[in-house]
Design a protein around this motif. Structure first.
Motif, PDB file in Angstrom:
ATOM      1  N   TYR A  92      10.437  83.032 -18.549  1.00 52.70           N
ATOM      2  CA  TYR A  92      10.944  81.960 -17.685  1.00 52.70           C
ATOM      3  C   TYR A  92       9.833  81.378 -16.815  1.00 52.70           C
ATOM      4  O   TYR A  92       9.651  80.152 -16.749  1.00 52.70           O
ATOM      5  N   GLU A  93       9.057  82.252 -16.174  1.00 52.06           N
ATOM      6  CA  GLU A  93       7.976  81.792 -15.301  1.00 52.06           C
ATOM      7  C   GLU A  93       6.908  81.046 -16.100  1.00 52.06           C
ATOM      8  O   GLU A  93       6.373  80.027 -15.650  1.00 52.06           O
ATOM      9  N   PHE A  94       6.609  81.556 -17.284  1.00 55.42           N
ATOM     10  CA  PHE A  94       5.592  80.921 -18.116  1.00 55.42           C
ATOM     11  C   PHE A  94       5.991  79.499 -18.478  1.00 55.42           C
ATOM     12  O   PHE A  94       5.218  78.552 -18.305  1.00 55.42           O
ATOM     13  N   LEU A  95       7.204  79.317 -18.993  1.00 61.68           N
ATOM     14  CA  LEU A  95       7.640  77.997 -19.440  1.00 61.68           C
ATOM     15  C   LEU A  95       7.789  77.025 -18.269  1.00 61.68           C
ATOM     16  O   LEU A  95       7.453  75.845 -18.377  1.00 61.68           O
ATOM     17  N   ARG A  96       8.285  77.510 -17.158  1.00 62.45           N
ATOM     18  CA  ARG A  96       8.429  76.633 -15.992  1.00 62.45           C
ATOM     19  C   ARG A  96       7.080  76.136 -15.509  1.00 62.45           C
ATOM     20  O   ARG A  96       6.939  74.979 -15.070  1.00 62.45           O
ATOM     21  N   LYS A 265      18.354  80.054  -7.114  1.00 63.14           N
ATOM     22  CA  LYS A 265      17.404  80.371  -8.172  1.00 63.14           C
ATOM     23  C   LYS A 265      17.402  79.286  -9.246  1.00 63.14           C
ATOM     24  O   LYS A 265      18.412  78.636  -9.488  1.00 63.14           O
ATOM     25  N   GLY A 266      16.255  79.118  -9.883  1.00 66.49           N
ATOM     26  CA  GLY A 266      16.131  78.130 -10.944  1.00 66.49           C
ATOM     27  C   GLY A 266      16.553  78.686 -12.292  1.00 66.49           C
ATOM     28  O   GLY A 266      16.622  79.904 -12.495  1.00 66.49           O
ATOM     29  N   ARG A 267      16.835  77.780 -13.199  1.00 67.63           N
ATOM     30  CA  ARG A 267      17.241  78.173 -14.553  1.00 67.63           C
ATOM     31  C   ARG A 267      16.651  77.195 -15.562  1.00 67.63           C
ATOM     32  O   ARG A 267      16.564  75.995 -15.304  1.00 67.63           O
ATOM     33  N   ILE A 268      16.231  77.728 -16.696  1.00 73.62           N
ATOM     34  CA  ILE A 268      15.755  76.902 -17.805  1.00 73.62           C
ATOM     35  C   ILE A 268      16.708  77.070 -18.985  1.00 73.62           C
ATOM     36  O   ILE A 268      17.084  78.196 -19.341  1.00 73.62           O
ATOM     37  N   ASN A 269      17.109  75.953 -19.553  1.00 72.11           N
ATOM     38  CA  ASN A 269      17.938  75.953 -20.761  1.00 72.11           C
ATOM     39  C   ASN A 269      17.119  75.334 -21.898  1.00 72.11           C
ATOM     40  O   ASN A 269      16.585  74.231 -21.764  1.00 72.11           O
ATOM     41  N   TYR A 295       6.340  65.315 -14.418  1.00 75.30           N
ATOM     42  CA  TYR A 295       6.549  66.297 -13.349  1.00 75.30           C
ATOM     43  C   TYR A 295       6.101  67.670 -13.819  1.00 75.30           C
ATOM     44  O   TYR A 295       6.229  68.010 -14.997  1.00 75.30           O
ATOM     45  N   LYS A 296       5.604  68.460 -12.874  1.00 78.98           N
ATOM     46  CA  LYS A 296       5.110  69.800 -13.175  1.00 78.98           C
ATOM     47  C   LYS A 296       5.463  70.731 -12.026  1.00 78.98           C
ATOM     48  O   LYS A 296       5.549  70.312 -10.873  1.00 78.98           O
ATOM     49  N   LYS A 300       3.050  76.389  -5.025  1.00 75.01           N
ATOM     50  CA  LYS A 300       2.957  76.410  -3.564  1.00 75.01           C
ATOM     51  C   LYS A 300       4.186  75.780  -2.922  1.00 75.01           C
ATOM     52  O   LYS A 300       4.734  76.310  -1.959  1.00 75.01           O
ATOM     53  N   GLN A 301       4.610  74.638  -3.447  1.00 77.21           N
ATOM     54  CA  GLN A 301       5.786  73.966  -2.893  1.00 77.21           C
ATOM     55  C   GLN A 301       7.085  74.519  -3.458  1.00 77.21           C
ATOM     56  O   GLN A 301       8.169  74.233  -2.964  1.00 77.21           O
ATOM     57  N   LYS A 302       6.976  75.300  -4.536  1.00 78.65           N
ATOM     58  CA  LYS A 302       8.133  75.916  -5.200  1.00 78.65           C
ATOM     59  C   LYS A 302       9.160  74.880  -5.642  1.00 78.65           C
ATOM     60  O   LYS A 302      10.365  75.019  -5.419  1.00 78.65           O
ATOM     61  N   LYS A 303       8.655  73.831  -6.286  1.00 83.69           N
ATOM     62  CA  LYS A 303       9.529  72.799  -6.830  1.00 83.69           C
ATOM     63  C   LYS A 303       8.751  71.945  -7.816  1.00 83.69           C
ATOM     64  O   LYS A 303       7.520  72.019  -7.889  1.00 83.69           O
TER      65      LYS A 303
END
Length: 412
Positions: A92-96, A265-269, A295-296, A300-303
């Motif tokens: 999840y962290e990698f793809l985000r 929390k965030g989610r990736i589909n 967008y990326k 640091k900003q967590k978004k």
């Protein structure tokens, strides 16, 4: 990974060990830290999966698929989970971090069945293997990067389906949702198979049968009773649900808003699907990419923030490359506009921030044009780039003006 090995793993699950030595270390997705996928349609290279993720993915699925077909026209296969728990968080962290998104929260890769990508990334006609006509698409299809293509290939093994599209959606918080809909577009064929992965926050997946016309209701068997209550499936990180057969033509699905501990929390589909005609390609790129910026994820900003390497403040080599690419793109855009106004040469396609590419910026003094400028004009442009427009430091100039056909990194 052979199909036989994958099937053996399916019936004989193996214990997954934590391969990554220190899970507290941040994942490095910079283009220079590992191999990466690059294509002229990408705003920047997308890194390949780290070796430890690839090794664990070779042993999926983590559990046997559970059929859900106890209601009329419903045909699901539910893996709870499909991605092993040892890597679902890292995946999840990698793809985000690695992927780029459009309209803040979505991105798309792939092309319909009438075309295919060559190993070099060129679009070819599926029937003739020749380059496609330039007017086949108004959009610019892009191939799946290695990380998503690796996941696609292992998904095809256990779904007995093939896929040529990957859609990725990011849900930043529990307030992000999607209303009831079905993926029953004609360009997907009559009985589409769609594999849907969930990574990150836990969310509910709701399904309900489409309204049945009175004429059709009378023809149904008495045992085929359609429930008025929506079907609720809790999706945890790493789960995969396969929707196949008559599901899409007859059922609707949604992701409702969520409150509570998981809401922040965030989610990736990730969904894999197959478009059979070129209308699918036009549709997916028009509605999932559009004309907006890139967008990326900003740690640091967590978004998600609009991608502009000039403002990221990163001093790593990959960030330096990105800044130079961005600078050279801005200059390339100025040159193309001026040249177009003078009618000396015409751009092959409009150069805008949304189709700014890695390939074009590696050679910023040669804009992507039908007719190359004269050598005298090139020398003037080259000098102007070095001394006026970019105001580069000597070490930056060496990177920007390196000769990519040799190992010489000195300015050209």
């Amino acid at each position: 990974m052979s199909k036989k090995r994958a099937l053996d793993n399916f019936f004989t699950p193996t214990s997954h060990k934590k391969i990554r030595p220190n899970s507290a270390e941040p994942i490095d997705t910079s283009a220079t830290s590992q191999a990466s996928s690059a294509h002229p349609s990408y705003p920047y290279p997308i890194p390949h999966f780290p070796a430890y993720i690839e090794e664990v993915l070779a042993e999926v699925p983590a559990s046997e698929g559970k059929p859900i077909n106890d209601q009329p026209d419903l045909d699901l296969l539910y893996f709870q989970p499909y991605i092993p728990p040892t890597i679902e968080r890292e995946l999840y962290e990698f793809l985000r971090t690695a992927l780029f998104f459009y309209r803040v929260n979505t991105t798309v890769f792939g092309v319909d069945a009438t075309s295919t990508f060559s190993p070099s990334g060129t679009l070819l006609d599926s029937s003739t293997s020749n380059p496609i006509p330039s007017d086949r698409y108004t959009c610019r299809p892009r191939p799946l990067p290695q990380c998503l293509d690796s996941l696609r290939r292992i998904t095809e093994v256990f779904t007995s389906s093939t896929y040529n599209f990957c859609l990725v959606n990011y849900y930043a918080t529990g307030t992000d949702s999607i209303s009831y809909h079905s993926d029953d577009e004609r360009f997907l064929g009559p009985l589409p198979s769609i594999a849907s992965f969930s990574l990150g926050a836990k969310r509910d997946f709701l399904m309900k049968h489409k309204p049945v016309p009175p004429s059709a209701a009378t023809e149904r068997k008495e045992t085929e009773t359609i429930s008025d209550k929506p079907l609720k499936i809790p999706l945890n990180s790493g789960d995969m649900i396969l929707m196949r057969g008559s599901t899409q033509p007859n059922w609707l699905h949604s992701i409702p808003k969520r409150k509570g501990a998981e809401a922040e929390k965030g989610r990736i589909n990730i969904t894999f699907r197959k478009a059979v005609v070129k209308g699918g390609t036009e549709n997916y790129y028009r509605y999932n990419v559009g004309d907006g910026g890139v967008y990326k994820w900003d740690a640091k900003q967590k978004k998600m923030v609009e991608w502009n390497p000039m403002k990221m403040g990163d001093t790593k080599p990959a960030a330096l490359y990105s800044k130079l690419y961005y600078k050279s793109f801005q200059l390339e855009l100025q040159i193309a506009k001026r040249a177009s106004r003078r009618e000396k040469f015409n751009p092959i396609y409009p150069i805008t921030p949304t189709n700014f590419t890695l390939g074009s910026c590696l050679h910023p003094i040669q804009p992507t044009l039908q007719n190359e400028p004269s050598s005298q004009f090139s020398r003037k442009i080259k000098k102007r780039i070095r001394h006026i427009h970019l105001n580069l430091k000597p070490e930056e100039s060496r990177y920007l003006f390196r000769n990519d056909h040799s190992q010489n990194n000195s300015p050209r």
